[in-house]
Design an enzyme around this catalytic site. Structure first.
Site, PDB file in Angstrom:
ATOM      1  N   ARG A 102       1.069 -11.324 -11.165  1.00  0.00           N
ATOM      2  CA  ARG A 102       0.055 -11.043 -10.127  1.00  0.00           C
ATOM      3  C   ARG A 102      -0.940 -12.192 -10.177  1.00  0.00           C
ATOM      4  O   ARG A 102      -1.581 -12.417 -11.207  1.00  0.00           O
ATOM      5  CB  ARG A 102      -0.625  -9.702 -10.396  1.00  0.00           C
ATOM      6  CG  ARG A 102      -1.871  -9.506  -9.549  1.00  0.00           C
ATOM      7  CD  ARG A 102      -2.398  -8.101  -9.557  1.00  0.00           C
ATOM      8  NE  ARG A 102      -1.542  -7.220  -8.784  1.00  0.00           N
ATOM      9  CZ  ARG A 102      -1.893  -6.009  -8.362  1.00  0.00           C
ATOM     10  NH1 ARG A 102      -3.089  -5.526  -8.655  1.00  0.00           N
ATOM     11  NH2 ARG A 102      -1.061  -5.265  -7.661  1.00  0.00           N
ATOM     12  N   HIS A 129       2.743  -8.767  -0.995  1.00  0.00           N
ATOM     13  CA  HIS A 129       2.839  -7.709  -2.013  1.00  0.00           C
ATOM     14  C   HIS A 129       4.189  -7.000  -1.837  1.00  0.00           C
ATOM     15  O   HIS A 129       4.261  -5.846  -1.434  1.00  0.00           O
ATOM     16  CB  HIS A 129       1.672  -6.733  -1.840  1.00  0.00           C
ATOM     17  CG  HIS A 129       1.421  -5.855  -3.026  1.00  0.00           C
ATOM     18  ND1 HIS A 129       2.140  -5.940  -4.205  1.00  0.00           N
ATOM     19  CD2 HIS A 129       0.523  -4.853  -3.212  1.00  0.00           C
ATOM     20  CE1 HIS A 129       1.689  -5.036  -5.059  1.00  0.00           C
ATOM     21  NE2 HIS A 129       0.717  -4.367  -4.493  1.00  0.00           N
ATOM     22  N   GLN A 132       5.135  -3.431  -3.317  1.00  0.00           N
ATOM     23  CA  GLN A 132       4.502  -2.280  -2.671  1.00  0.00           C
ATOM     24  C   GLN A 132       5.286  -1.868  -1.426  1.00  0.00           C
ATOM     25  O   GLN A 132       5.541  -0.681  -1.206  1.00  0.00           O
ATOM     26  CB  GLN A 132       3.060  -2.627  -2.296  1.00  0.00           C
ATOM     27  CG  GLN A 132       2.305  -1.464  -1.683  1.00  0.00           C
ATOM     28  CD  GLN A 132       2.033  -0.355  -2.670  1.00  0.00           C
ATOM     29  OE1 GLN A 132       1.480  -0.588  -3.739  1.00  0.00           O
ATOM     30  NE2 GLN A 132       2.427   0.871  -2.339  1.00  0.00           N
ATOM     31  N   ASP A 218      -5.411  -0.575   4.364  1.00  0.00           N
ATOM     32  CA  ASP A 218      -5.682  -1.104   3.023  1.00  0.00           C
ATOM     33  C   ASP A 218      -7.182  -1.377   2.944  1.00  0.00           C
ATOM     34  O   ASP A 218      -7.892  -1.325   3.956  1.00  0.00           O
ATOM     35  CB  ASP A 218      -4.862  -2.400   2.843  1.00  0.00           C
ATOM     36  CG  ASP A 218      -4.879  -2.957   1.426  1.00  0.00           C
ATOM     37  OD1 ASP A 218      -5.389  -2.280   0.510  1.00  0.00           O
ATOM     38  OD2 ASP A 218      -4.389  -4.091   1.235  1.00  0.00           O
ATOM     39  N   CYS A 258      -1.692   1.643   0.035  1.00  0.00           N
ATOM     40  CA  CYS A 258      -1.150   1.165  -1.244  1.00  0.00           C
ATOM     41  C   CYS A 258      -2.028   1.581  -2.422  1.00  0.00           C
ATOM     42  O   CYS A 258      -1.556   1.606  -3.561  1.00  0.00           O
ATOM     43  CB  CYS A 258      -0.964  -0.346  -1.211  1.00  0.00           C
ATOM     44  SG  CYS A 258      -2.485  -1.287  -1.018  1.00  0.00           S
ATOM     45  N   ARG A 286       6.497   3.423  -6.725  1.00  0.00           N
ATOM     46  CA  ARG A 286       6.433   2.075  -7.299  1.00  0.00           C
ATOM     47  C   ARG A 286       7.285   2.040  -8.578  1.00  0.00           C
ATOM     48  O   ARG A 286       8.022   1.100  -8.827  1.00  0.00           O
ATOM     49  CB  ARG A 286       4.981   1.695  -7.647  1.00  0.00           C
ATOM     50  CG  ARG A 286       4.051   1.469  -6.475  1.00  0.00           C
ATOM     51  CD  ARG A 286       4.345   0.190  -5.737  1.00  0.00           C
ATOM     52  NE  ARG A 286       4.281  -0.997  -6.571  1.00  0.00           N
ATOM     53  CZ  ARG A 286       3.171  -1.671  -6.901  1.00  0.00           C
ATOM     54  NH1 ARG A 286       2.004  -1.279  -6.428  1.00  0.00           N
ATOM     55  NH2 ARG A 286       3.225  -2.762  -7.663  1.00  0.00           N
TER      56      ARG A 286
HETATM   57  N1  NVA Z   1      -4.831  -6.061  -0.395  1.00  0.00           N
HETATM   58  C1  NVA Z   1      -5.226  -5.552  -1.683  1.00  0.00           C
HETATM   59  C2  NVA Z   1      -4.114  -4.766  -2.300  1.00  0.00           C
HETATM   60  C3  NVA Z   1      -4.430  -4.177  -3.636  1.00  0.00           C
HETATM   61  C4  NVA Z   1      -3.269  -3.452  -4.233  1.00  0.00           C
HETATM   62  C5  NVA Z   1      -5.650  -6.716  -2.581  1.00  0.00           C
HETATM   63  O1  NVA Z   1      -5.012  -7.777  -2.537  1.00  0.00           O
HETATM   64  O2  NVA Z   1      -6.627  -6.564  -3.321  1.00  0.00           O
HETATM   65  N1   CP Z   2      -1.163  -0.819  -5.051  1.00  0.00           N
HETATM   66  C1   CP Z   2      -1.351  -1.621  -6.124  1.00  0.00           C
HETATM   67  O1   CP Z   2      -0.725  -2.664  -6.279  1.00  0.00           O
HETATM   68  O2   CP Z   2      -2.247  -1.123  -7.026  1.00  0.00           O
HETATM   69  P1   CP Z   2      -2.841  -1.870  -8.312  1.00  0.00           P
HETATM   70  O3   CP Z   2      -3.765  -2.953  -7.804  1.00  0.00           O
HETATM   71  O4   CP Z   2      -3.578  -0.789  -9.042  1.00  0.00           O
HETATM   72  O5   CP Z   2      -1.716  -2.446  -9.117  1.00  0.00           O
END
Ligand code: NVA
Ligand code: CP
Length: 308
Positions: A102, A129, A132, A218, A258, A286
């Site tokens: 990540r 992502h 997800q 989101d 998500c 997930r």
């Molecule tokens: N769009 C959000 C998703 C978090 C799971 C982010 O990138 O923070």
């Molecule tokens: N939806 C998702 O990826 O959640 P986290 O940021 O908690 O991993």
């Protein structure tokens, strides 16, 4: 060797296989049946941003498949002191079987994959992502059957989730309706290969949800954009998914998010906790979908008999 760096890395046939395996692996989990196809295999997880679901689902998932994991964060590794990502990739991938990352820009994960001896999974970047959306489409199929020919309404930021939905629309042949405030559309370079005929953009979110089979949104401020929080709260004020908005969708429409969710911002409490919301199934899936993904990346196609 395959990587899963963006949704478009896999074909529709590969996703269909993964969904079949996800269904099977989930059934084993629910019946407390041991399934250890990845015995003694090691997953390295690299988190340059925070996480709850991704961390727990990958760590629990690899353990349930018979393997184990190491959790690495920027601050606790030499990454935080500027060790080049190419060097980190070459070293880590000589010691483990699979890597999940990540991070910020997609170019970081691409660089890592280019220097890795083992498969790499995108656990979220600024642009995509894919894990997800893998879980989201599996969840849609579980509840409503095939997503092909359906309409998905994306309300809010043209962010990493939104651009991944667009890649999925092209692969599964469904319509994506996107309504974002001015200045928050998907980056044109990510849209270009997919635009027609799968994407329709709207300025009014109530138009975008009309007749939709799935309504999804989101956070207004994604990780890495925290300095824009106040401005975004103003710009996104008319983009909350609430009861009135859901009422314009198809009566059988599902709601997904998500997570983490900000009740009273991008979604009302009533919708998040309402009868059309499948967000908890979505989060649970997930785990199951990524177990199928890890098994596939390490072992390729397996039959139920040979995997148990
Ligand atoms: N769009 C959000 C998703 C978090 C799971 C982010 O990138 O923070
Ligand atoms: N939806 C998702 O990826 O959640 P986290 O940021 O908690 O991993």
């Amino acid at each position: 060797m395959k990587h899963f760096l963006q949704f478009s890395d896999f074909t529709r046939q590969e996703f269909e296989y993964l969904f079949e395996r996800t269904h099977y692996i989930k059934a084993l989990f629910k019946s407390y049946t041991i399934h250890h196809p990845l015995k003694d295999r090691m997953l390295a997880m690299v988190f340059e941003k925070q996480s709850t679901r991704t961390r727990v689902s990958f760590e629990a998932g690899i353990h349930q498949l018979g393997g184990s994991s190491i959790n690495l964060t920027t601050g606790e590794t030499q990454l935080g002191r500027g060790e080049p990502i190419e060097d980190v990739a070459r070293v880590i991938s000589r010691m483990v079987d699979l890597v999940m990352i990540r991070t910020y820009d997609q170019s970081i994960i691409e660089k890592f994959a280019a220097h890795s001896r083992v498969p790499v999974i995108n656990g979220l970047t600024n642009q995509f992502h894919p894990c997800q959306i893998l879980a989201d489409i599996f969840t849609y199929i579980e509840h409503r059957g095939s997503i092909t020919g359906k309409t998905v309404a994306w309300i809010g930021d043209g962010n990493n989730m939104c651009s991944t939905w667009l890649q999925a629309a092209a692969i599964f042949d469904f319509e994506l309706h996107v309504a974002s405030p001015e200045g928050y559309a998907i980056n044109q370079s990510l849209i270009a290969p997919y635009e027609s005929p799968h994407l329709t953009t709207y300025s009014d979110p109530r138009e975008a949800v009309r007749g939709a089979d799935l309504v999804t949104t989101d956070v207004w401020t994604s990780m890495g954009f925290e300095s824009e929080t106040d401005e975004r709260k103003r710009d996104f004020a008319a983009f909350q998914v609430d009861r009135d908005m859901m009422a314009r969708a198809h009566p059988q429409a599902l709601f997904m998010h998500c997570l983490p969710a900000h009740r009273g911002e991008e979604v009302s409490e009533e919708v998040l906790e309402g009868a059309q919301s499948v967000v908890w199934d979505e989060a649970e899936n997930r785990l199951h979908a990524q177990k199928a993904l890890m098994e596939y990346l390490i072992l390729g196609h397996v039959t139920p008999q040979s995997a148990s």
